[in-house]
Design a protein around this motif. Structure first.
Motif, PDB file in Angstrom:
ATOM      1  N   LEU A 173     -10.648   0.392  27.130  1.00 38.07           N
ATOM      2  CA  LEU A 173     -10.352   1.794  26.825  1.00 38.07           C
ATOM      3  C   LEU A 173     -11.281   2.353  25.757  1.00 38.07           C
ATOM      4  O   LEU A 173     -11.429   3.568  25.633  1.00 38.07           O
ATOM      5  CB  LEU A 173      -8.889   1.931  26.382  1.00 38.07           C
ATOM      6  N   THR A 174     -11.916   1.489  24.997  1.00 31.04           N
ATOM      7  CA  THR A 174     -12.821   1.895  23.928  1.00 31.04           C
ATOM      8  C   THR A 174     -14.228   2.188  24.450  1.00 31.04           C
ATOM      9  O   THR A 174     -14.986   2.910  23.807  1.00 31.04           O
ATOM     10  CB  THR A 174     -12.876   0.787  22.853  1.00 31.04           C
ATOM     11  N   ASN A 175     -14.581   1.652  25.597  1.00 26.96           N
ATOM     12  CA  ASN A 175     -15.946   1.766  26.111  1.00 26.96           C
ATOM     13  C   ASN A 175     -16.447   3.203  26.203  1.00 26.96           C
ATOM     14  O   ASN A 175     -17.604   3.467  25.933  1.00 26.96           O
ATOM     15  CB  ASN A 175     -16.071   1.094  27.477  1.00 26.96           C
ATOM     16  N   LYS A 176     -15.606   4.134  26.548  1.00 22.38           N
ATOM     17  CA  LYS A 176     -16.047   5.511  26.763  1.00 22.38           C
ATOM     18  C   LYS A 176     -16.290   6.284  25.467  1.00 22.38           C
ATOM     19  O   LYS A 176     -17.327   6.915  25.310  1.00 22.38           O
ATOM     20  CB  LYS A 176     -15.014   6.246  27.620  1.00 22.38           C
ATOM     21  N   LEU A 177     -15.343   6.231  24.523  1.00 18.72           N
ATOM     22  CA  LEU A 177     -15.414   7.082  23.332  1.00 18.72           C
ATOM     23  C   LEU A 177     -15.662   6.324  22.028  1.00 18.72           C
ATOM     24  O   LEU A 177     -15.843   6.938  20.991  1.00 18.72           O
ATOM     25  CB  LEU A 177     -14.117   7.889  23.198  1.00 18.72           C
ATOM     26  N   GLY A 178     -15.618   5.003  22.072  1.00 19.37           N
ATOM     27  CA  GLY A 178     -15.794   4.229  20.857  1.00 19.37           C
ATOM     28  C   GLY A 178     -14.497   3.948  20.125  1.00 19.37           C
ATOM     29  O   GLY A 178     -14.491   3.322  19.081  1.00 19.37           O
ATOM     30  N   PHE A 179     -13.383   4.444  20.660  1.00 22.46           N
ATOM     31  CA  PHE A 179     -12.063   4.166  20.111  1.00 22.46           C
ATOM     32  C   PHE A 179     -11.052   4.280  21.239  1.00 22.46           C
ATOM     33  O   PHE A 179     -11.337   4.845  22.297  1.00 22.46           O
ATOM     34  CB  PHE A 179     -11.710   5.110  18.955  1.00 22.46           C
ATOM     35  N   CYS A 180      -9.881   3.731  21.017  1.00 21.89           N
ATOM     36  CA  CYS A 180      -8.803   3.770  22.006  1.00 21.89           C
ATOM     37  C   CYS A 180      -7.714   4.695  21.492  1.00 21.89           C
ATOM     38  O   CYS A 180      -7.284   4.570  20.345  1.00 21.89           O
ATOM     39  CB  CYS A 180      -8.253   2.350  22.193  1.00 21.89           C
ATOM     40  N   TYR A 181      -7.271   5.608  22.315  1.00 28.39           N
ATOM     41  CA  TYR A 181      -6.206   6.517  21.902  1.00 28.39           C
ATOM     42  C   TYR A 181      -4.942   6.343  22.735  1.00 28.39           C
ATOM     43  O   TYR A 181      -4.015   7.146  22.660  1.00 28.39           O
ATOM     44  CB  TYR A 181      -6.677   7.974  21.930  1.00 28.39           C
ATOM     45  N   ALA A 182      -4.864   5.261  23.510  1.00 27.69           N
ATOM     46  CA  ALA A 182      -3.676   5.012  24.329  1.00 27.69           C
ATOM     47  C   ALA A 182      -2.457   4.780  23.446  1.00 27.69           C
ATOM     48  O   ALA A 182      -2.547   4.147  22.393  1.00 27.69           O
ATOM     49  CB  ALA A 182      -3.905   3.799  25.229  1.00 27.69           C
ATOM     50  N   SER A 183      -1.337   5.272  23.896  1.00 25.89           N
ATOM     51  CA  SER A 183      -0.094   5.114  23.131  1.00 25.89           C
ATOM     52  C   SER A 183       0.532   3.752  23.417  1.00 25.89           C
ATOM     53  O   SER A 183       0.191   3.078  24.403  1.00 25.89           O
ATOM     54  CB  SER A 183       0.897   6.214  23.526  1.00 25.89           C
ATOM     55  N   ASN A 184       1.471   3.373  22.578  1.00 30.79           N
ATOM     56  CA  ASN A 184       2.219   2.141  22.842  1.00 30.79           C
ATOM     57  C   ASN A 184       2.955   2.234  24.169  1.00 30.79           C
ATOM     58  O   ASN A 184       3.072   1.242  24.887  1.00 30.79           O
ATOM     59  CB  ASN A 184       3.196   1.858  21.701  1.00 30.79           C
ATOM     60  N   ALA A 185       3.454   3.425  24.498  1.00 25.96           N
ATOM     61  CA  ALA A 185       4.167   3.618  25.772  1.00 25.96           C
ATOM     62  C   ALA A 185       3.243   3.320  26.963  1.00 25.96           C
ATOM     63  O   ALA A 185       3.686   2.752  27.960  1.00 25.96           O
ATOM     64  CB  ALA A 185       4.710   5.041  25.862  1.00 25.96           C
ATOM     65  N   TYR A 186       1.974   3.684  26.854  1.00 26.98           N
ATOM     66  CA  TYR A 186       1.005   3.374  27.905  1.00 26.98           C
ATOM     67  C   TYR A 186       0.928   1.866  28.123  1.00 26.98           C
ATOM     68  O   TYR A 186       1.004   1.374  29.246  1.00 26.98           O
ATOM     69  CB  TYR A 186      -0.373   3.926  27.537  1.00 26.98           C
ATOM     70  N   PHE A 187       0.786   1.105  27.028  1.00 26.61           N
ATOM     71  CA  PHE A 187       0.691  -0.348  27.125  1.00 26.61           C
ATOM     72  C   PHE A 187       2.000  -0.954  27.623  1.00 26.61           C
ATOM     73  O   PHE A 187       1.993  -1.906  28.404  1.00 26.61           O
ATOM     74  CB  PHE A 187       0.302  -0.964  25.783  1.00 26.61           C
ATOM     75  N   GLU A 188       3.140  -0.404  27.178  1.00 25.17           N
ATOM     76  CA  GLU A 188       4.447  -0.888  27.643  1.00 25.17           C
ATOM     77  C   GLU A 188       4.556  -0.776  29.155  1.00 25.17           C
ATOM     78  O   GLU A 188       4.978  -1.722  29.828  1.00 25.17           O
ATOM     79  CB  GLU A 188       5.571  -0.078  26.996  1.00 25.17           C
TER      80      GLU A 188
END
Length: 122
Positions: free
Chosen positions: A40-55
């Motif tokens: 998820l970091t590859n595109k912008l250099g950081f990950c902004y996914a929420s915990n709910a996304y990972f859940e």
């Protein structure tokens, strides 16, 4: 797995670097989460996914995701940046950045004490 579930699964690659893979302090699940964060970091250099996304992605509890993130952060492989609403505990944004090597402790030393001479001239 139905077609709706299949369509929601990401199709990009993840990296699981050796320092994370062989770190005995990390749970196998934390290592998998690290790999997902790299993807998820590859595109912008950081990950902004929420915990709910990972859940939802891994079918686990909020506490599991929190534990894995905490494990990665304590070992120095990620850093979480949380921005809250002024005067509130409400989280406006959360970004995760990754580190290929664990964060080193005590980097506030003068550079002369960190580096050795590297003079290769004859």
């Amino acid at each position: 797995m139905n077609s709706t579930q299949k369509d929601s699964i990401p199709s990009y690659y993840a990296n699981l670097i050796a320092p994370v893979r062989y770190d005995k302090r990390l749970s196998p699940s934390a290592k998998l989460l690290y790999a997902e964060i790299t993807a998820l970091t590859n595109k912008l250099g950081f990950c902004y996914a929420s915990n709910a996304y990972f859940e939802n992605l891994y079918g686990v509890s909020k506490q599991s995701i929190n534990n894995w993130l905490k494990n990665l952060e304590e070992c120095g492989f990620i850093q979480r940046h949380i921005y809250r609403a002024k005067g509130s505990k409400e989280i406006l944004n959360r970004y995760i950045t990754i580190f290929e090597k664990p964060i080193q402790i005590n980097l506030n030393r003068p550079i002369q004490k960190i580096l050795n001479d590297n003079n290769t001239s004859i």
